[in-house]
Design a protein around this motif. Sequence first.
Motif, PDB file in Angstrom:
ATOM      1  N   ALA A 295       0.821  -1.209   0.000  1.00  0.00           N
ATOM      2  CA  ALA A 295       0.000   0.000   0.000  1.00  0.00           C
ATOM      3  C   ALA A 295       0.855   1.259   0.000  1.00  0.00           C
ATOM      4  O   ALA A 295       0.513   2.262  -0.637  1.00  0.00           O
ATOM      5  CB  ALA A 295      -0.934  -0.016   1.213  1.00  0.00           C
ATOM      6  N   ARG A 296       1.972   1.234   0.722  1.00  0.00           N
ATOM      7  CA  ARG A 296       2.850   2.413   0.747  1.00  0.00           C
ATOM      8  C   ARG A 296       3.500   2.660  -0.608  1.00  0.00           C
ATOM      9  O   ARG A 296       3.606   3.803  -1.063  1.00  0.00           O
ATOM     10  CB  ARG A 296       3.926   2.238   1.820  1.00  0.00           C
ATOM     11  CG  ARG A 296       4.880   3.418   1.922  1.00  0.00           C
ATOM     12  CD  ARG A 296       5.853   3.275   3.067  1.00  0.00           C
ATOM     13  NE  ARG A 296       6.823   2.206   2.853  1.00  0.00           N
ATOM     14  CZ  ARG A 296       7.897   2.308   2.067  1.00  0.00           C
ATOM     15  NH1 ARG A 296       8.112   3.420   1.379  1.00  0.00           N
ATOM     16  NH2 ARG A 296       8.739   1.307   1.947  1.00  0.00           N
ATOM     17  N   ARG A 297       3.904   1.577  -1.265  1.00  0.00           N
ATOM     18  CA  ARG A 297       4.603   1.708  -2.542  1.00  0.00           C
ATOM     19  C   ARG A 297       3.664   1.962  -3.718  1.00  0.00           C
ATOM     20  O   ARG A 297       4.007   2.684  -4.646  1.00  0.00           O
ATOM     21  CB  ARG A 297       5.416   0.433  -2.822  1.00  0.00           C
ATOM     22  CG  ARG A 297       6.644   0.254  -1.951  1.00  0.00           C
ATOM     23  CD  ARG A 297       7.224  -1.153  -2.134  1.00  0.00           C
ATOM     24  NE  ARG A 297       8.561  -1.274  -1.592  1.00  0.00           N
ATOM     25  CZ  ARG A 297       8.857  -1.388  -0.311  1.00  0.00           C
ATOM     26  NH1 ARG A 297       7.869  -1.414   0.583  1.00  0.00           N
ATOM     27  NH2 ARG A 297      10.104  -1.493   0.093  1.00  0.00           N
ATOM     28  N   ARG A 298       2.484   1.314  -3.695  1.00  0.00           N
ATOM     29  CA  ARG A 298       1.586   1.380  -4.850  1.00  0.00           C
ATOM     30  C   ARG A 298       0.188   1.839  -4.429  1.00  0.00           C
ATOM     31  O   ARG A 298      -0.794   1.101  -4.552  1.00  0.00           O
ATOM     32  CB  ARG A 298       1.501  -0.003  -5.502  1.00  0.00           C
ATOM     33  CG  ARG A 298       2.831  -0.568  -6.003  1.00  0.00           C
ATOM     34  CD  ARG A 298       3.406   0.250  -7.163  1.00  0.00           C
ATOM     35  NE  ARG A 298       2.481   0.303  -8.267  1.00  0.00           N
ATOM     36  CZ  ARG A 298       2.374  -0.645  -9.205  1.00  0.00           C
ATOM     37  NH1 ARG A 298       3.144  -1.723  -9.138  1.00  0.00           N
ATOM     38  NH2 ARG A 298       1.523  -0.523 -10.197  1.00  0.00           N
ATOM     39  N   PRO A 299       0.066   3.047  -3.901  1.00  0.00           N
ATOM     40  CA  PRO A 299      -1.247   3.503  -3.403  1.00  0.00           C
ATOM     41  C   PRO A 299      -2.315   3.542  -4.483  1.00  0.00           C
ATOM     42  O   PRO A 299      -3.507   3.443  -4.162  1.00  0.00           O
ATOM     43  CB  PRO A 299      -0.935   4.902  -2.848  1.00  0.00           C
ATOM     44  CG  PRO A 299       0.311   5.337  -3.563  1.00  0.00           C
ATOM     45  CD  PRO A 299       1.103   4.083  -3.766  1.00  0.00           C
ATOM     46  N   GLU A 300      -1.910   3.696  -5.753  1.00  0.00           N
ATOM     47  CA  GLU A 300      -2.905   3.771  -6.828  1.00  0.00           C
ATOM     48  C   GLU A 300      -3.649   2.456  -7.030  1.00  0.00           C
ATOM     49  O   GLU A 300      -4.714   2.418  -7.664  1.00  0.00           O
ATOM     50  CB  GLU A 300      -2.227   4.192  -8.138  1.00  0.00           C
ATOM     51  CG  GLU A 300      -1.402   3.117  -8.836  1.00  0.00           C
ATOM     52  CD  GLU A 300      -0.021   2.912  -8.255  1.00  0.00           C
ATOM     53  OE1 GLU A 300       0.747   2.120  -8.825  1.00  0.00           O
ATOM     54  OE2 GLU A 300       0.295   3.542  -7.213  1.00  0.00           O
ATOM     55  N   LEU A 301      -3.104   1.364  -6.497  1.00  0.00           N
ATOM     56  CA  LEU A 301      -3.737   0.057  -6.654  1.00  0.00           C
ATOM     57  C   LEU A 301      -4.694  -0.279  -5.517  1.00  0.00           C
ATOM     58  O   LEU A 301      -5.478  -1.225  -5.630  1.00  0.00           O
ATOM     59  CB  LEU A 301      -2.674  -1.051  -6.722  1.00  0.00           C
ATOM     60  CG  LEU A 301      -1.633  -0.991  -7.835  1.00  0.00           C
ATOM     61  CD1 LEU A 301      -0.670  -2.171  -7.699  1.00  0.00           C
ATOM     62  CD2 LEU A 301      -2.319  -1.004  -9.194  1.00  0.00           C
ATOM     63  N   VAL A 302      -4.619   0.456  -4.423  1.00  0.00           N
ATOM     64  CA  VAL A 302      -5.224   0.004  -3.169  1.00  0.00           C
ATOM     65  C   VAL A 302      -6.454   0.843  -2.826  1.00  0.00           C
ATOM     66  O   VAL A 302      -6.375   2.065  -2.693  1.00  0.00           O
ATOM     67  CB  VAL A 302      -4.202   0.068  -2.019  1.00  0.00           C
ATOM     68  CG1 VAL A 302      -4.790  -0.584  -0.765  1.00  0.00           C
ATOM     69  CG2 VAL A 302      -2.908  -0.641  -2.421  1.00  0.00           C
ATOM     70  N   ALA A 303      -7.596   0.145  -2.652  1.00  0.00           N
ATOM     71  CA  ALA A 303      -8.820   0.810  -2.207  1.00  0.00           C
ATOM     72  C   ALA A 303      -8.938   0.778  -0.701  1.00  0.00           C
ATOM     73  O   ALA A 303      -9.557   1.662  -0.092  1.00  0.00           O
ATOM     74  CB  ALA A 303     -10.039   0.130  -2.829  1.00  0.00           C
ATOM     75  N   GLY A 304      -8.362  -0.230  -0.077  1.00  0.00           N
ATOM     76  CA  GLY A 304      -8.449  -0.350   1.371  1.00  0.00           C
ATOM     77  C   GLY A 304      -7.514  -1.419   1.885  1.00  0.00           C
ATOM     78  O   GLY A 304      -6.967  -2.230   1.113  1.00  0.00           O
ATOM     79  N   LEU A 305      -7.327  -1.423   3.184  1.00  0.00           N
ATOM     80  CA  LEU A 305      -6.362  -2.322   3.810  1.00  0.00           C
ATOM     81  C   LEU A 305      -6.995  -2.882   5.084  1.00  0.00           C
ATOM     82  O   LEU A 305      -7.567  -2.136   5.879  1.00  0.00           O
ATOM     83  CB  LEU A 305      -5.107  -1.526   4.161  1.00  0.00           C
ATOM     84  CG  LEU A 305      -3.761  -2.237   4.312  1.00  0.00           C
ATOM     85  CD1 LEU A 305      -3.379  -2.962   3.033  1.00  0.00           C
ATOM     86  CD2 LEU A 305      -2.683  -1.223   4.688  1.00  0.00           C
ATOM     87  N   VAL A 306      -6.912  -4.204   5.238  1.00  0.00           N
ATOM     88  CA  VAL A 306      -7.339  -4.843   6.481  1.00  0.00           C
ATOM     89  C   VAL A 306      -6.120  -5.547   7.060  1.00  0.00           C
ATOM     90  O   VAL A 306      -5.596  -6.491   6.462  1.00  0.00           O
ATOM     91  CB  VAL A 306      -8.480  -5.853   6.256  1.00  0.00           C
ATOM     92  CG1 VAL A 306      -8.898  -6.478   7.598  1.00  0.00           C
ATOM     93  CG2 VAL A 306      -9.673  -5.183   5.592  1.00  0.00           C
ATOM     94  N   LEU A 307      -5.657  -5.087   8.210  1.00  0.00           N
ATOM     95  CA  LEU A 307      -4.472  -5.630   8.847  1.00  0.00           C
ATOM     96  C   LEU A 307      -4.891  -6.468  10.051  1.00  0.00           C
ATOM     97  O   LEU A 307      -5.477  -5.951  11.005  1.00  0.00           O
ATOM     98  CB  LEU A 307      -3.537  -4.501   9.277  1.00  0.00           C
ATOM     99  CG  LEU A 307      -3.058  -3.574   8.155  1.00  0.00           C
ATOM    100  CD1 LEU A 307      -2.137  -2.485   8.715  1.00  0.00           C
ATOM    101  CD2 LEU A 307      -2.349  -4.358   7.070  1.00  0.00           C
TER     102      LEU A 307
END
Length: 354
Positions: A179-191
């Motif tokens: 997510a940090r490197r490719r924010p354009e690909l990421v709609a959301g993050l579940v950790l």
Amino acid sequence: MANSFLALLSRDWLGVPVALVVVGVGGGLVGVGPAWAVALGGVAMAVGVLLAVGAVRHVVLTAREGRENPPPGRLVDVGGHRMHVLAEGEAGAGPTVVWMPGGHAPGEDFRELHTMLSARARSVLVDRLGTGWSDVGPFPRTTAAEAEELPAALAAAGERAPFVFVGHSFGGLLVANVARRRPELVAGLVLLDPTPLEVIAFAPPDGQLAAMRRGLLLAAVRQLFGAHRGRGGRTGPLCAAGSAFGELTPAGLARVGWETVVYDGDLGDLPLVLVIPRDLIGGEAVLAGARDAVEAERISRFYLRSRVRYLAASTASRLVHTPEGTGHDFPHEAPEFVVGVVGDLVRELRVISP
């Protein structure tokens, strides 16, 4: 040096030439002449023959496993190595969910979660290099490298952004790096109780991880010479895990920290759901190592506070606690709960997406 050794050990055929070298050394000693050399050479030759038999057994079993257990998904090219991607379900209005288990486990470790979610959304399992049906890949295995390989595998498999990345433990550290490197690909993050680097750098001394790495190495050597039961198992995944865990030490982290840390504000306003247990269930061994009650309290506070550090990575983060009585392994203890959390975020993102 260590990674060069692991790369060599990851080759399943290595046991055969090693055994032949031992036989050859034994034969040379027998030819020297003195009784002690003949005796020692005889022992070496006997050991070499046993090693050769075991090495051939390992190669045969590994080949049989490959034939009997073909990959259920696609093998795609990433930097000259094959990565396995299993995608099922309909994306609909999106986004697509990508799962990443903890440790250095294959995607198959989250098959139950994937199957449950794929009935309502597009769901993807990826075997990072050195796991599952994927090739071993280059050494060393690092979070930084895998954060580049994962998006490349998704693109090669034809999976289209936006993605919701879901990662557990060490897998959470990985998807946060994506997510940090490719924010354009990421709609959301579940950790899912992701690994915080503070724990690696500042936690009290704990020999568990070092013992785990030694265990992986010994298991790889045993398998190389056929000392495993039932179905064959490649040495590559054991070696890859041993290499990946090399950065999870204070010294290892000092080398890769800047490329691996996801720190306060690094994820902007990305929707982030941090899912953690309320207490330290399962961490009793760590607390037991405390010198006294005061240190035990400090250790408990340190681990509980470090668990929530990822909330500061995004201004759109929120905290969800796992069901009562669950510990770090809650994705396997409460799979319906995890799928529910992920499904809720997917529905939210569908509503707000243009």
